[in-house]
Write a protein that holds these residues in place. Sequence first.
Motif, PDB file in Angstrom:
ATOM      1  N   ASN A   3       0.832  -1.211   0.000  1.00 40.81           N
ATOM      2  CA  ASN A   3       0.000   0.000   0.000  1.00 40.81           C
ATOM      3  C   ASN A   3       0.870   1.266   0.000  1.00 40.81           C
ATOM      4  O   ASN A   3       0.585   2.253  -0.707  1.00 40.81           O
ATOM      5  CB  ASN A   3      -0.926   0.005   1.210  1.00 40.81           C
ATOM      6  CG  ASN A   3      -2.030  -1.041   1.092  1.00 40.81           C
ATOM      7  OD1 ASN A   3      -2.394  -1.418  -0.022  1.00 40.81           O
ATOM      8  ND2 ASN A   3      -2.553  -1.507   2.219  1.00 40.81           N
ATOM      9  N   ASN A   4       1.930   1.234   0.794  1.00 48.10           N
ATOM     10  CA  ASN A   4       2.835   2.388   0.833  1.00 48.10           C
ATOM     11  C   ASN A   4       3.520   2.600  -0.526  1.00 48.10           C
ATOM     12  O   ASN A   4       3.701   3.738  -0.991  1.00 48.10           O
ATOM     13  CB  ASN A   4       3.907   2.205   1.915  1.00 48.10           C
ATOM     14  CG  ASN A   4       3.322   2.326   3.317  1.00 48.10           C
ATOM     15  OD1 ASN A   4       2.309   3.013   3.489  1.00 48.10           O
ATOM     16  ND2 ASN A   4       3.956   1.678   4.290  1.00 48.10           N
ATOM     17  N   ALA A   5       3.902   1.457  -1.167  1.00 43.51           N
ATOM     18  CA  ALA A   5       4.575   1.551  -2.466  1.00 43.51           C
ATOM     19  C   ALA A   5       3.632   2.148  -3.506  1.00 43.51           C
ATOM     20  O   ALA A   5       4.055   2.954  -4.355  1.00 43.51           O
ATOM     21  CB  ALA A   5       5.046   0.168  -2.902  1.00 43.51           C
ATOM     22  N   ILE A  24      12.721   1.485   0.398  1.00 45.02           N
ATOM     23  CA  ILE A  24      11.927   1.820   1.583  1.00 45.02           C
ATOM     24  C   ILE A  24      10.958   0.685   1.930  1.00 45.02           C
ATOM     25  O   ILE A  24      10.790   0.316   3.089  1.00 45.02           O
ATOM     26  CB  ILE A  24      11.169   3.143   1.372  1.00 45.02           C
ATOM     27  CG1 ILE A  24      12.167   4.300   1.285  1.00 45.02           C
ATOM     28  CG2 ILE A  24      10.158   3.377   2.489  1.00 45.02           C
ATOM     29  CD1 ILE A  24      11.540   5.613   0.872  1.00 45.02           C
ATOM     30  N   THR A  25      10.310   0.062   0.934  1.00 41.18           N
ATOM     31  CA  THR A  25       9.270  -0.958   1.196  1.00 41.18           C
ATOM     32  C   THR A  25       9.798  -2.382   1.178  1.00 41.18           C
ATOM     33  O   THR A  25       9.056  -3.334   1.441  1.00 41.18           O
ATOM     34  CB  THR A  25       8.167  -0.854   0.142  1.00 41.18           C
ATOM     35  OG1 THR A  25       8.733  -1.100  -1.161  1.00 41.18           O
ATOM     36  CG2 THR A  25       7.512   0.508   0.179  1.00 41.18           C
ATOM     37  N   GLU A  26      11.081  -2.543   0.842  1.00 45.40           N
ATOM     38  CA  GLU A  26      11.719  -3.863   0.743  1.00 45.40           C
ATOM     39  C   GLU A  26      11.073  -4.724  -0.331  1.00 45.40           C
ATOM     40  O   GLU A  26      11.049  -5.950  -0.234  1.00 45.40           O
ATOM     41  CB  GLU A  26      11.689  -4.579   2.105  1.00 45.40           C
ATOM     42  CG  GLU A  26      12.481  -3.861   3.174  1.00 45.40           C
ATOM     43  CD  GLU A  26      12.503  -4.611   4.479  1.00 45.40           C
ATOM     44  OE1 GLU A  26      11.689  -5.568   4.632  1.00 45.40           O
ATOM     45  OE2 GLU A  26      13.312  -4.285   5.356  1.00 45.40           O
ATOM     46  N   LEU A  27      10.480  -4.066  -1.360  1.00 43.99           N
ATOM     47  CA  LEU A  27       9.969  -4.781  -2.515  1.00 43.99           C
ATOM     48  C   LEU A  27      11.017  -4.744  -3.628  1.00 43.99           C
ATOM     49  O   LEU A  27      11.912  -3.895  -3.638  1.00 43.99           O
ATOM     50  CB  LEU A  27       8.679  -4.138  -3.001  1.00 43.99           C
ATOM     51  CG  LEU A  27       7.469  -4.158  -2.036  1.00 43.99           C
ATOM     52  CD1 LEU A  27       6.316  -3.354  -2.627  1.00 43.99           C
ATOM     53  CD2 LEU A  27       7.056  -5.561  -1.702  1.00 43.99           C
ATOM     54  N   THR A  28      10.857  -5.621  -4.589  1.00 41.62           N
ATOM     55  CA  THR A  28      11.764  -5.560  -5.765  1.00 41.62           C
ATOM     56  C   THR A  28      11.247  -4.509  -6.725  1.00 41.62           C
ATOM     57  O   THR A  28      10.065  -4.137  -6.691  1.00 41.62           O
ATOM     58  CB  THR A  28      11.817  -6.916  -6.473  1.00 41.62           C
ATOM     59  OG1 THR A  28      10.512  -7.211  -6.993  1.00 41.62           O
ATOM     60  CG2 THR A  28      12.228  -8.038  -5.498  1.00 41.62           C
ATOM     61  N   ILE A  29      12.153  -4.022  -7.587  1.00 45.86           N
ATOM     62  CA  ILE A  29      11.762  -3.036  -8.580  1.00 45.86           C
ATOM     63  C   ILE A  29      10.679  -3.627  -9.495  1.00 45.86           C
ATOM     64  O   ILE A  29       9.735  -2.958  -9.905  1.00 45.86           O
ATOM     65  CB  ILE A  29      12.982  -2.578  -9.410  1.00 45.86           C
ATOM     66  CG1 ILE A  29      13.924  -1.781  -8.494  1.00 45.86           C
ATOM     67  CG2 ILE A  29      12.588  -1.753 -10.609  1.00 45.86           C
ATOM     68  CD1 ILE A  29      15.221  -1.348  -9.163  1.00 45.86           C
ATOM     69  N   GLU A  30      10.811  -4.950  -9.781  1.00 43.83           N
ATOM     70  CA  GLU A  30       9.807  -5.609 -10.626  1.00 43.83           C
ATOM     71  C   GLU A  30       8.440  -5.602  -9.967  1.00 43.83           C
ATOM     72  O   GLU A  30       7.424  -5.354 -10.610  1.00 43.83           O
ATOM     73  CB  GLU A  30      10.239  -7.062 -10.893  1.00 43.83           C
ATOM     74  CG  GLU A  30       9.291  -7.811 -11.830  1.00 43.83           C
ATOM     75  CD  GLU A  30       9.737  -9.242 -12.061  1.00 43.83           C
ATOM     76  OE1 GLU A  30       8.995  -9.992 -12.698  1.00 43.83           O
ATOM     77  OE2 GLU A  30      10.818  -9.614 -11.541  1.00 43.83           O
ATOM     78  N   ASP A  31       8.417  -5.861  -8.601  1.00 44.64           N
ATOM     79  CA  ASP A  31       7.146  -5.836  -7.877  1.00 44.64           C
ATOM     80  C   ASP A  31       6.540  -4.409  -7.906  1.00 44.64           C
ATOM     81  O   ASP A  31       5.315  -4.257  -8.071  1.00 44.64           O
ATOM     82  CB  ASP A  31       7.350  -6.248  -6.409  1.00 44.64           C
ATOM     83  CG  ASP A  31       7.607  -7.735  -6.282  1.00 44.64           C
ATOM     84  OD1 ASP A  31       7.215  -8.495  -7.199  1.00 44.64           O
ATOM     85  OD2 ASP A  31       8.222  -8.161  -5.248  1.00 44.64           O
ATOM     86  N   VAL A  32       7.414  -3.408  -7.749  1.00 40.87           N
ATOM     87  CA  VAL A  32       6.934  -2.003  -7.778  1.00 40.87           C
ATOM     88  C   VAL A  32       6.378  -1.669  -9.163  1.00 40.87           C
ATOM     89  O   VAL A  32       5.341  -1.020  -9.280  1.00 40.87           O
ATOM     90  CB  VAL A  32       8.068  -1.020  -7.408  1.00 40.87           C
ATOM     91  CG1 VAL A  32       7.593   0.416  -7.545  1.00 40.87           C
ATOM     92  CG2 VAL A  32       8.565  -1.296  -5.982  1.00 40.87           C
ATOM     93  N   ASN A  33       7.045  -2.134 -10.244  1.00 38.94           N
ATOM     94  CA  ASN A  33       6.598  -1.890 -11.619  1.00 38.94           C
ATOM     95  C   ASN A  33       5.212  -2.506 -11.851  1.00 38.94           C
ATOM     96  O   ASN A  33       4.419  -1.949 -12.615  1.00 38.94           O
ATOM     97  CB  ASN A  33       7.604  -2.487 -12.606  1.00 38.94           C
ATOM     98  CG  ASN A  33       8.560  -1.435 -13.099  1.00 38.94           C
ATOM     99  OD1 ASN A  33       8.204  -0.251 -13.181  1.00 38.94           O
ATOM    100  ND2 ASN A  33       9.774  -1.831 -13.434  1.00 38.94           N
ATOM    101  N   ASN A  34       4.973  -3.659 -11.224  1.00 43.16           N
ATOM    102  CA  ASN A  34       3.706  -4.366 -11.458  1.00 43.16           C
ATOM    103  C   ASN A  34       2.537  -3.780 -10.694  1.00 43.16           C
ATOM    104  O   ASN A  34       1.402  -4.204 -10.862  1.00 43.16           O
ATOM    105  CB  ASN A  34       3.846  -5.855 -11.093  1.00 43.16           C
ATOM    106  CG  ASN A  34       4.761  -6.591 -12.067  1.00 43.16           C
ATOM    107  OD1 ASN A  34       4.881  -6.191 -13.240  1.00 43.16           O
ATOM    108  ND2 ASN A  34       5.426  -7.626 -11.584  1.00 43.16           N
ATOM    109  N   LEU A  35       2.815  -2.846  -9.817  1.00 41.33           N
ATOM    110  CA  LEU A  35       1.719  -2.235  -9.042  1.00 41.33           C
ATOM    111  C   LEU A  35       0.872  -1.365  -9.897  1.00 41.33           C
ATOM    112  O   LEU A  35       1.411  -0.611 -10.713  1.00 41.33           O
ATOM    113  CB  LEU A  35       2.314  -1.439  -7.871  1.00 41.33           C
ATOM    114  CG  LEU A  35       3.012  -2.274  -6.772  1.00 41.33           C
ATOM    115  CD1 LEU A  35       3.636  -1.363  -5.713  1.00 41.33           C
ATOM    116  CD2 LEU A  35       2.026  -3.220  -6.112  1.00 41.33           C
TER     117      LEU A  35
END
Length: 322
Positions: A293-295, A311-322
């Motif tokens: 949610n923060n991402a 900051i969210t400890e997600l991967t760049i790929e996970d952030v791209n898929n949001l």
Amino acid sequence: MGGKYINPFTDFGFKRLFGTEINKELLISFLNSLLHNQEEITDIRYRNTEQLGSGIMDRKAVFDVYCQNTAGEYFIVEMQKAEQDYFKDRSVFYATFPIREQAQQGHEWDFKLTVGILDFVFPDDEYAPDCMHHEVKLMDVEDKHVFYDKLTFVYLEMPKFNKTEDQLETMMDKWLYVLRNLSRLMERPAALQDRVFTRLFEQAEIARFSKEELFDYEESLKVYRDLFNVVKSAEQKGIQKGFVKGKAEGLEEGIAKGKAEGLEEGIAKGKAEGLEEGIAKGKAEGLMESNINNARRMKAKGYPLQDIADITELTIEDVNNL
């Protein structure tokens, strides 16, 4: 044979002391001690100890001692060396013979006393575990009065008599002490100086026996010891059988209890571990959802993808898929 005096619990010993005309004063004294001075027996005559039934199919009874006093009253005295099934039934059955005998002769029914001297303890004696002298009569159960006073059963559970010589007070105490301890005595106790016991100790002294009497006593003593050993062997077998059965039942019960307790413990442990694991998993999933949610919010505001991932400890790929 080891002792100085005969064992009165043998057939020979009992009948020598109580079952012969020459020694009837011993039986008179013994019976009077049991009657608590209710009446005084002055003389007795011995009767045939083998009693036949009235019919050809009737059973017979063989008494140890069967006698009658001058008042016409009948007495049966029995020595029982080992516990028997239906012993009380047998006592009542024996009591019918003198009653029928009097009826056949047209006599008025007189008092009859059956005395059982027992070398064992009644197995169902819970109502009086410390009482060794039982006097039994027919009684009305409602008002507790004696319904029929011409029939009395006296039972003496000799293993329960444990008085020492200095505790002997009554004549009955003295007689019970003699019966219980005679074969173990090496001399006449000071408390037994009554004249009747002079006669008893003379008759009981093995050294006075003829060769024939000694042979008969040895045979009687052998039967007594054999019976004693049979009873002891049966007791030991019963104890062993009970032990094996108890062990098996205990093992079975232990296994069942162990299974139940193990199942209960397993359920409790499973609940605790499941709860702990569930909390941990719930925390992890809750943190991940919060980071996503923060991402989303950071991405919507134009934050660089690398900063969002850090900051969210997600991967760049996970952030791209949001």
